[in-house]
Design a protein around this motif. Structure first.
Motif, PDB file in Angstrom:
ATOM      1  N   GLU A 178      42.633  50.745  35.119  1.00 34.47           N
ATOM      2  CA  GLU A 178      41.718  49.881  35.867  1.00 34.47           C
ATOM      3  C   GLU A 178      40.617  50.690  36.538  1.00 34.47           C
ATOM      4  N   LEU A 179      40.969  51.852  37.080  1.00 36.48           N
ATOM      5  CA  LEU A 179      39.958  52.707  37.708  1.00 36.48           C
ATOM      6  C   LEU A 179      38.896  53.128  36.699  1.00 36.48           C
ATOM      7  N   TYR A 180      39.336  53.480  35.501  1.00 34.17           N
ATOM      8  CA  TYR A 180      38.399  53.949  34.479  1.00 34.17           C
ATOM      9  C   TYR A 180      37.537  52.812  33.952  1.00 34.17           C
ATOM     10  N   HIS A 181      38.162  51.694  33.590  1.00 39.13           N
ATOM     11  CA  HIS A 181      37.435  50.617  32.912  1.00 39.13           C
ATOM     12  C   HIS A 181      36.627  49.744  33.864  1.00 39.13           C
ATOM     13  N   PHE A 182      37.121  49.514  35.078  1.00 37.32           N
ATOM     14  CA  PHE A 182      36.529  48.494  35.937  1.00 37.32           C
ATOM     15  C   PHE A 182      35.840  49.056  37.180  1.00 37.32           C
ATOM     16  N   VAL A 183      36.454  50.039  37.827  1.00 37.67           N
ATOM     17  CA  VAL A 183      35.897  50.547  39.079  1.00 37.67           C
ATOM     18  C   VAL A 183      34.848  51.627  38.830  1.00 37.67           C
ATOM     19  N   MET A 184      35.119  52.541  37.914  1.00 36.06           N
ATOM     20  CA  MET A 184      34.203  53.657  37.692  1.00 36.06           C
ATOM     21  C   MET A 184      32.802  53.216  37.271  1.00 36.06           C
ATOM     22  N   PRO A 185      32.637  52.301  36.300  1.00 33.08           N
ATOM     23  CA  PRO A 185      31.267  51.915  35.915  1.00 33.08           C
ATOM     24  C   PRO A 185      30.461  51.340  37.071  1.00 33.08           C
ATOM     25  N   ALA A 186      31.063  50.441  37.842  1.00 28.90           N
ATOM     26  CA  ALA A 186      30.340  49.854  38.969  1.00 28.90           C
ATOM     27  C   ALA A 186      30.011  50.907  40.019  1.00 28.90           C
ATOM     28  N   LEU A 238      47.752  35.236  33.973  1.00 29.53           N
ATOM     29  CA  LEU A 238      47.314  36.073  32.856  1.00 29.53           C
ATOM     30  C   LEU A 238      47.600  37.557  33.059  1.00 29.53           C
ATOM     31  N   GLY A 239      47.976  37.946  34.260  1.00 33.39           N
ATOM     32  CA  GLY A 239      48.115  39.371  34.556  1.00 33.39           C
ATOM     33  C   GLY A 239      49.330  40.014  33.922  1.00 33.39           C
ATOM     34  N   VAL A 240      49.340  40.052  32.593  1.00 33.44           N
ATOM     35  CA  VAL A 240      50.494  40.617  31.890  1.00 33.44           C
ATOM     36  C   VAL A 240      50.114  41.781  30.976  1.00 33.44           C
ATOM     37  N   LEU A 241      48.814  42.055  30.801  1.00 28.88           N
ATOM     38  CA  LEU A 241      48.385  43.134  29.920  1.00 28.88           C
ATOM     39  C   LEU A 241      47.439  44.066  30.662  1.00 28.88           C
ATOM     40  N   ARG A 242      47.723  45.362  30.595  1.00 28.94           N
ATOM     41  CA  ARG A 242      46.883  46.366  31.241  1.00 28.94           C
ATOM     42  C   ARG A 242      45.853  46.888  30.240  1.00 28.94           C
ATOM     43  N   PRO A 243      44.748  47.449  30.728  1.00 31.45           N
ATOM     44  CA  PRO A 243      43.731  47.989  29.813  1.00 31.45           C
ATOM     45  C   PRO A 243      44.203  49.259  29.119  1.00 31.45           C
ATOM     46  N   VAL A 244      43.473  49.672  28.107  1.00 30.79           N
ATOM     47  CA  VAL A 244      43.791  50.875  27.344  1.00 30.79           C
ATOM     48  C   VAL A 244      43.790  52.082  28.281  1.00 30.79           C
ATOM     49  N   SER A 245      44.740  52.970  28.084  1.00 30.35           N
ATOM     50  CA  SER A 245      44.895  54.140  28.949  1.00 30.35           C
ATOM     51  C   SER A 245      43.666  55.039  28.886  1.00 30.35           C
ATOM     52  N   ILE A 246      43.394  55.718  30.003  1.00 30.18           N
ATOM     53  CA  ILE A 246      42.241  56.610  30.080  1.00 30.18           C
ATOM     54  C   ILE A 246      42.362  57.782  29.107  1.00 30.18           C
ATOM     55  N   LYS A 247      43.585  58.171  28.763  1.00 27.66           N
ATOM     56  CA  LYS A 247      43.753  59.309  27.847  1.00 27.66           C
ATOM     57  C   LYS A 247      43.218  59.011  26.458  1.00 27.66           C
ATOM     58  N   ALA A 302      43.906  42.180  29.582  1.00 28.89           N
ATOM     59  CA  ALA A 302      43.164  43.095  28.729  1.00 28.89           C
ATOM     60  C   ALA A 302      43.669  43.048  27.286  1.00 28.89           C
ATOM     61  N   ALA A 303      43.721  41.834  26.732  1.00 27.44           N
ATOM     62  CA  ALA A 303      44.064  41.687  25.313  1.00 27.44           C
ATOM     63  C   ALA A 303      42.904  42.206  24.471  1.00 27.44           C
ATOM     64  N   PRO A 304      43.175  42.639  23.234  1.00 21.87           N
ATOM     65  CA  PRO A 304      42.096  43.190  22.404  1.00 21.87           C
ATOM     66  C   PRO A 304      40.894  42.267  22.261  1.00 21.87           C
ATOM     67  N   ILE A 305      41.120  40.959  22.124  1.00 24.30           N
ATOM     68  CA  ILE A 305      39.992  40.055  21.910  1.00 24.30           C
ATOM     69  C   ILE A 305      39.090  40.009  23.131  1.00 24.30           C
ATOM     70  N   TYR A 306      39.624  40.299  24.325  1.00 23.98           N
ATOM     71  CA  TYR A 306      38.797  40.269  25.531  1.00 23.98           C
ATOM     72  C   TYR A 306      37.776  41.400  25.548  1.00 23.98           C
ATOM     73  N   LEU A 307      38.051  42.480  24.812  1.00 26.91           N
ATOM     74  CA  LEU A 307      37.039  43.517  24.646  1.00 26.91           C
ATOM     75  C   LEU A 307      35.849  42.970  23.860  1.00 26.91           C
ATOM     76  N   CYS A 308      36.131  42.156  22.847  1.00 26.82           N
ATOM     77  CA  CYS A 308      35.065  41.615  22.000  1.00 26.82           C
ATOM     78  C   CYS A 308      34.150  40.665  22.764  1.00 26.82           C
ATOM     79  N   TYR A 309      34.646  40.092  23.864  1.00 27.50           N
ATOM     80  CA  TYR A 309      33.839  39.162  24.648  1.00 27.50           C
ATOM     81  C   TYR A 309      32.666  39.846  25.353  1.00 27.50           C
ATOM     82  N   ALA A 310      32.684  41.174  25.458  1.00 23.39           N
ATOM     83  CA  ALA A 310      31.602  41.878  26.152  1.00 23.39           C
ATOM     84  C   ALA A 310      31.058  43.064  25.372  1.00 23.39           C
TER      85      ALA A 310
END
Length: 657
Positions: free
Chosen positions: A284-292, A364-373, A478-486
């Motif tokens: 979450e820090l990498y995908h959501f907080v860092m860009p903003a 919906l909070g059942v899937l975490r985003p892809v790991s930073i590694k 953070a399901a795969p299809i949700y990446l395609c939405y943006a």
């Protein structure tokens, strides 16, 4: 003497004639150059229109072939049921429980009236918006590169977006309107007409009426406008001439504005962290907080370059940007709320939107985003592109051919190698924060050295702001299809960065990379049905039901038998279908005895079960979300009051005479 005068007169006439001839020649040359410029411009527009026409035709045929495939029953069901209720005169949140804001149900109700009451009508509606979206993507890409390159980029954006799940999901509409807004912002930067800010605002207002995550787009625009005001103030300062004393006085008078802007930006970051704090891991820090945070840091650092603008001047400049945008945002919202105001239900609307948004985010909070590694794959992609941008050695045909051949081998091997497929996916799934980071670096470097025009820096900032904020659509699911939405916004931001910062043409290598991701999307991604999480999608057959509209699903025959069973045991057209199976109401043409088509609260269900008119109940025994499981009290009451039952797939059907 007379002869000399005659000679002089003759020479004068010849000189006058020569001057007139030369003047005419100059005029003819200027006219010829003007005509050539007009012809070249017309030829350029003709090429652009031809490329756009080809892209539209390819996309329409390709997506049209997939329009009836790929369904998640609860998605199609809830969208259809909500649209049907609106078509029957009900208002979202006032007369029934709506899981989104409600604007999409109005759009889909119109689609039902135009195309008929069936599942395919909603997909046709989304498909038409998709076709309108393609020119917007192409327009944005054209601001940075050639017509052919823009066409290729648009096709990549298509392959990684809508055809992967062509259901009429609200997040697709959020993407479409965010792209429309991006095009309006870029047009504003070129024309500096307030109406384009108003158009960008309308896009935000409509987007938030479709789904509350449209607020992410609005946040991205606000960050960009804060940067734009700062950038313009910096330019005005450089162009003006002031004494050191005057500059110091004006810098002191600008302190209140700086305190305001700094406080607002820091509050924005704090709010973002607070929203994510319950699930704030490294991903979450990498995908959501860092860009903003990077965008906010860029704006705060930019204040060092603005010293001679007073507070009232800066507030005035900011308001000139904010007011037309804000007017655009509120215009569709006011129009939408008019029927609620007439019925005194505005409070119900806001209460319903708030409660549904909170409940859905929790559920919906059942899937975490892809790991930073996994960002190592995005770094490899960025490294290849950077080599094409800066290294002369990579420009040769031999190196380009080697890169192209390697990518072809990867594409072929991906058919049998899950490792390659995962690597390619991770290179895209972790790309947005990296694109934002690189974009911030480009803007900072260009601002310090003055090596790039102000317009280019502002264009890059507009796109990375939207990419960063619209990427939040992946939270909390953070399901795969949700990446395609943006993802298309990230792609456009990446194009802006590459074309702004590159030192070498990089044509062949960059084209090979774009072609690889295009083919990967077509050959691997779309056929793999990335929207599906529970199982590997098997054979699909057409669903032969009146309201199906030709949609193709798995186990179509079994589903048809289930619908006929429901219709058989509901003589009065009433039913309760519990825990996340709204598609049964729509396809069977039966009426829900509660306000909530997704699954009402236990107390409301228990009350409905007491009615003697209710003869039929369905329980979904395998809902995807744990929160959708039926409570033990409701299940016990159903078993007590409805003695007859039959298992049909994952559904248990209860009825009584």
């Amino acid at each position: 003497m007379k002869n000399e005068m005659e000679k002089t007169s003759a020479n004068s006439e010849m000189l006058s004639l020569e001057i007139r001839v030369r003047e005419r020649s100059t005029e003819a040359l200027a006219a010829s150059e003007s005509e050539s410029a007009v012809a070249a411009a017309a030829q350029g527009w003709l090429v652009r229109l031809m490329v756009l026409g080809a892209v539209l035709a390819i996309s329409a045929v390709y997506v049209g072939a997939h329009i009836g495939s790929g369904w998640v029953p609860a998605d199609d069901g809830i969208l259809s049921q909500s649209a049907l209720r609106v078509m029957q005169g009900q208002l979202p949140h006032r007369d029934f429980t709506e899981i989104y804001t409600g604007g999409l149900s109005v759009i889909h109700a119109l689609a039902f009236r135009v195309f008929g009451v069936n599942l395919l009508s909603l997909r046709i509606c989304a498909f038409l918006f998709f076709l309108a979206w393609i020119p917007a993507v192409y327009y944005v890409a054209l601001r940075f590169t050639s017509a052919l390159a823009s066409g290729l980029i648009t096709l990549v954006a298509v392959a990684w977006s809508f055809p992967n799940y062509p259901a009429a999901m609200p997040s697709w509409y959020n993407l479409f309107f965010a792209t429309f807004g991006a095009a309006a912002l870029l047009r504003y930067l070129e024309a500096r007409k307030a109406r384009w800010l108003f158009v960008a605002g309308v896009c935000g207002g409509v987007s938030i009426l479709i789904k509350v995550i449209g607020a992410y787009y609005i946040a991205g625009v606000l960050l960009f406008l804060a940067f734009l005001e700062q950038s313009d103030a910096e330019s005005d300062e450089r162009s003006g001439e002031q004494s050191d004393h005057e500059s110091a006085e004006r810098s002191t008078s600008a302190i209140p504005y700086r305190l305001f802007s700094t406080s607002a930006l820091l509050l924005f970051v704090a709010t973002l962290i607070y929203v994510f704090h319950a699930r704030l891991g490294s991903g979450e820090l990498y995908h959501f907080v860092m860009p903003a945070t990077l965008l906010v840091a860029l704006i705060l650092l930019g204040e060092r370059n603005v010293r001679a603008a007073a507070t009232h001047e800066r507030f005035s400049a900011l308001l000139r940007l904010l007011i037309p945008f804000a007017c655009g945002v509120v215009s569709p919202v006011i129009a939408f709320l008019a029927p609620y105001a007439r019925s005194g239900a505005v409070g119900q609307f806001f209460s319903g939107v708030t409660s549904s948004a909170i409940a859905r985010s929790v559920g919906l909070g059942v899937l975490r985003p892809v790991s930073i590694k996994e960002a190592v794959f995005a770094l490899a992609l960025a490294g290849l592109i950077a080599a094409a941008m800066y290294l002369r050695e990579v420009q040769g045909k031999f190196v380009s051919a080697a890169v192209g051949l390697g990518l072809i081998v990867m594409l072929v091997k991906s058919a049998t190698s899950s490792g390659i497929v995962s690597g390619v996916w991770y290179s895209v799934a972790t790309l947005t924060p990296l694109v934002v980071l690189l974009g911030v670096a480009v803007v900072l470097r260009a601002g310090k050295s003055g090596c790039q025009p102000k317009l280019q820096r502002q264009q890059v900032m507009a796109l990375i702001s939207l990419a960063a904020m619209c990427g939040l659509a992946q939270y909390p699911f953070a399901a795969p299809i949700y990446l395609c939405y943006a993802l298309p916004l990230t792609l456009l931001a990446g194009v802006a960065i590459v074309t702004t910062a590159r030192k070498q043409p990089g044509t062949y290598v960059l084209a090979a990379v774009a072609g690889f991701y295009l083919l990967f999307g077509v050959v691997m991604l779309v056929p793999d049905y990335v929207y599906e999480l529970t199982h590997k999608v098997g054979r699909m057959d057409e669903l032969h039901l009146e309201r199906a509209g030709g949609v193709r699903i798995e186990y179509a025959a079994n589903f048809e038998d289930l619908i006929h069973l429901l219709q058989q045991h509901s003589p009065n057209g009433l039913m309760y279908a519990g825990n996340d199976c709204p598609e049964l109401y729509f396809l069977a043409g039966l009426k829900n005895v509660t306000r909530d088509d997704g699954g009402a609260p236990p107390e409301e269900v228990l009350k409905a079960l007491q009615s003697d008119d209710l003869k039929l109940v369905v329980i979904n025994e395998a809902p995807f979300f744990p929160s959708a499981k039926l409570s033990p009290e409701v299940r016990a009451e159903v078993a007590r009051k409805f003695p007859e039952s039959q298992l049909a797939g994952i559904f248990r059907v209860f009825w009584r005479q």
